[in-house]
Design an enzyme around this catalytic site. Structure first.
Site, PDB file in Angstrom:
ATOM      1  N   LEU A   1       0.833  -1.216   0.000  1.00  0.00           N
ATOM      2  CA  LEU A   1       0.000   0.000   0.000  1.00  0.00           C
ATOM      3  C   LEU A   1       0.860   1.254   0.000  1.00  0.00           C
ATOM      4  CD1 LEU A   1       0.025   1.465   3.024  1.00  0.00           C
ATOM      5  CD2 LEU A   1      -1.449  -0.443   3.581  1.00  0.00           C
TER       6      LEU A   1
ATOM      7  N   GLY B   1      11.007  10.598  -0.297  1.00  0.00           N
ATOM      8  CA  GLY B   1      11.105  10.438   1.157  1.00  0.00           C
ATOM      9  C   GLY B   1      10.184   9.316   1.580  1.00  0.00           C
TER      10      GLY B   1
ATOM     11  N   GLY C   1      11.706  15.619  -9.007  1.00  0.00           N
ATOM     12  CA  GLY C   1      11.310  16.464  -7.879  1.00  0.00           C
ATOM     13  C   GLY C   1      12.470  16.645  -6.930  1.00  0.00           C
TER      14      GLY C   1
ATOM     15  N   ILE D   1       7.804   8.611 -12.800  1.00  0.00           N
ATOM     16  CA  ILE D   1       8.926   9.275 -13.487  1.00  0.00           C
ATOM     17  C   ILE D   1       8.806  10.790 -13.321  1.00  0.00           C
ATOM     18  CG2 ILE D   1       9.448   7.404 -15.103  1.00  0.00           C
ATOM     19  CD1 ILE D   1       7.904   9.035 -17.265  1.00  0.00           C
TER      20      ILE D   1
ATOM     21  N   CYS E   1       9.580   4.217   3.576  1.00  0.00           N
ATOM     22  CA  CYS E   1       9.902   2.967   2.880  1.00  0.00           C
ATOM     23  C   CYS E   1      11.081   3.046   1.920  1.00  0.00           C
ATOM     24  CB  CYS E   1       8.656   2.462   2.160  1.00  0.00           C
ATOM     25  SG  CYS E   1       7.353   2.020   3.317  1.00  0.00           S
TER      26      CYS E   1
END
Ligand SMILES: NC(=O)c1ccc[n+]([C@@H]2O[C@H](COP(=O)([O-])OP(=O)(O)OC[C@H]3O[C@@H](n4cnc5c(N)ncnc54)[C@H](O)[C@@H]3O)[C@@H](O)[C@H]2O)c1
Ligand SMILES: O=c1ccn([C@@H]2O[C@H](COP(=O)(O)OP(=O)(O)O[C@H]3O[C@H](CO)[C@@H](O)[C@H](O)[C@H]3O)[C@@H](O)[C@H]2O)c(=O)[nH]1
Length: 440
Positions: free
Chosen positions: A156, A263, A259, A256, A266
């Site tokens: 998730l 973060g 940025g 893709i 995970c």
């Protein structure tokens, strides 16, 4: 089925609630007494769209209970999920202390056959350690009970967790016994009515699948950030390049977006944990190491642009920051790029006026706690008043069509650093903004 979910964080609370929603009887366990007390009063400790209503409904119906008592929870359980954290240890490996502590408790209190499911993200071989920890406790008690340990990694995404859990792309189960595999299939079948997305395999492959999935997604992002950095130097526009390559079905449009770095709880830890595992087994993971290194630097790209524009010394300057959470639709700030950017600017003397629709509490109480140069405000426009520039870090929907006249009016000068490439640079120029993006 009767289910226990041990660890009531993002994954445990969402999984437990969704299993209850599907008609199972679920008990969520946590060692955090404050968290359990709040949940019992109907206070949801995290922000996740759609979660609150579902928790309250099921709690009221009696299909979803909360406790700190694992013994009581597993007394009549068919399936016990382990969903505690596996944070990054000092050497980059996954810290298994919480998973193994739960395994030990299960061994101490188990009274009948059950399937123990590892839902936490854990390195290959962890199921064997969980099995051994349970067996050690059974041996100490002198009881002979059968149990199966199963791997069921969770895929998730925060901010879309309920939707992802209720309509999974796939359910991966690693199991050794046919009984356990069947129990898991029966449990998940209602979530896959349209098409069977159940993928059974051996335990080690299931454990590895989780890391491979996250590493692949993180690689796509770091690759694209690298393309952005090259575009910027050669005079190309990464936004156009993204469209150009995404139209190839083999590449695809998802994940893709360049940025200011990835973060969350995970990707950063899982890429590093997999790299550590590889090294432990004598393999140098060159791609994984590069993915992490590119991301580490990428978090500084926006701060570097600010420093290039305003100079190394930022005392006397104030920057408005839009977005603190590591991504939109969550209050989670674990490994958020906003932390790197804000700390880089405030250590050079700048002041920050920060606004986030949901993550203010996390920032103030934990992630930017003690940084007195940060002021929190209650609206995106309040952040702009008297600021020398605006920095967009998290692309919440409410930032997508802002009132540019209002931004212009409130800022000292119309200077906009966009860390998520939300706007068209020609339009921004027409509106009179000095506009900085990633990879343009
Ligand atoms: N957050 C995500 O989006 C996500 C998605 C997929 C997989 N995962 C993985 O799932 C696991 C859990 O992640 P999370 O984000 O839900 O973590 P979290 O930190 O939000 O929650 C973990 C919970 O476990 C509790 N806990 C710790 N020790 C315990 C014990 N002995 N008994 C009972 N409870 C205990 C903690 O108090 C905490 O509430 C991690 O391995 C993570 O990598 C996370
Ligand atoms: O094109 C993109 C897509 C994402 N991101 C960034 O990547 C990070 C992670 O985003 P996302 O994957 O949407 O959120 P998570 O909730 O961290 O989910 C990831 O990590 C979970 C925990 O393992 C997995 O279960 C999910 O499948 C996996 O997508 C965020 O900082 C995003 O801003 C980008 O920079 N560019």
């Amino acid at each position: 089925m009767k289910i226990s979910v041990i660890g009531t964080g993002y994954v445990g609370l969402v999984s437990g609630t969704c299993f209850a929603q599907m008609g199972n009887s679920v008990t969520c366990v946590d060692i955090d007494e404050g968290k359990i007390a709040k949940l019992r009063q109907g206070i949801i400790p995290i922000y996740e769209p759609g979660l609150e209503t579902m928790v309250l409904e099921n709690h009221e119906k009696g299909t979803l209970a909360f406790t700190t008592d694992i013994q009581e929870a597993i007394a009549s359980t068919d399936v016990a999920f382990i969903a505690v954290g596996t944070p990054m240890g000092e050497d980059g490996s996954a810290d298994l202390q919480y998973v193994l502590a739960v395994a030990k408790s299960i061994g101490e209190h188990m009274q009948h056959y059950m399937v123990v499911v590892d839902k936490s993200t854990v390195p290959v071989g962890t199921a064997d350690k969980v099995k051994a920890a349970i067996q050690t406790e059974l041996d100490k008690r002198g009881v002979d009970l059968e149990f199966d340990v199963v791997s069921n990694p969770e895929f998730l995404k925060e901010g879309a967790a309920i939707e992802d859990f209720m309509h999974p792309d796939r359910v991966v189960i690693g199991a050794e016994s046919e009984t356990a595999m069947q129990v898991m299939h029966d449990l998940y079948a209602p979530f896959m009515k349209k098409s069977d997305r159940f993928i059974g395999m051996d335990i080690k492959s299931a454990e590895m699948t989780k890391y491979a999935a996250n590493a692949m997604l993180a690689t796509k992002i770091s690759f694209m950030n690298e393309m952005a950095n090259i575009c910027e130097r050669v005079g190309a526009d990464v936004n156009k390049v993204r469209h150009g390559i995404g139209s190839d079905g083999r590449i695809g449009y998802s994940f893709i977006y360049p940025g200011c770095g990835y973060g969350g709880s995970c990707f950063p830890k899982d890429v590093q944990a997999l790299a550590k595992t590889a090294k432990d087994f004598g393999y140098t993971p060159r791609i994984l190491d590069a993915v992490e290194a590119v991301n580490y630097d990428q978090k500084m790209v926006m701060a570097d642009k600010v420093i290039k524009r305003f100079g190394e010394e930022l005392s006397g300057l104030t920057f408005a920051v839009w977005g603190l959470a590591f991504k939109p639709e969550t209050d989670d700030m674990r490994e958020a790029s906003s932390i790197t950017i804000i700390n880089a600017l405030t250590t050079r003397g700048a002041k920050i006026k920060a606004y986030d629709p949901k993550a203010r509490h996390e920032a103030e109480s934990y992630y930017l706690k003690g940084n007195e140069r940060v002021e929190y405000v209650d609206s995106k426009y309040d952040a702009l008043t008297g600021a020398d520039a605006l920095i967009l870090v998290t692309e919440w929907q409410e930032f997508r069509s802002p009132d540019f006249d209002e931004i212009d009016k409130r800022l000292n000068s119309p200077i906009f650093f966009d860390g998520r490439n939300q706007f068209d640079k020609e339009r921004m120029a027409r509106l009179g903004f000095e506009y900085f993006q990633i990879g343009v």
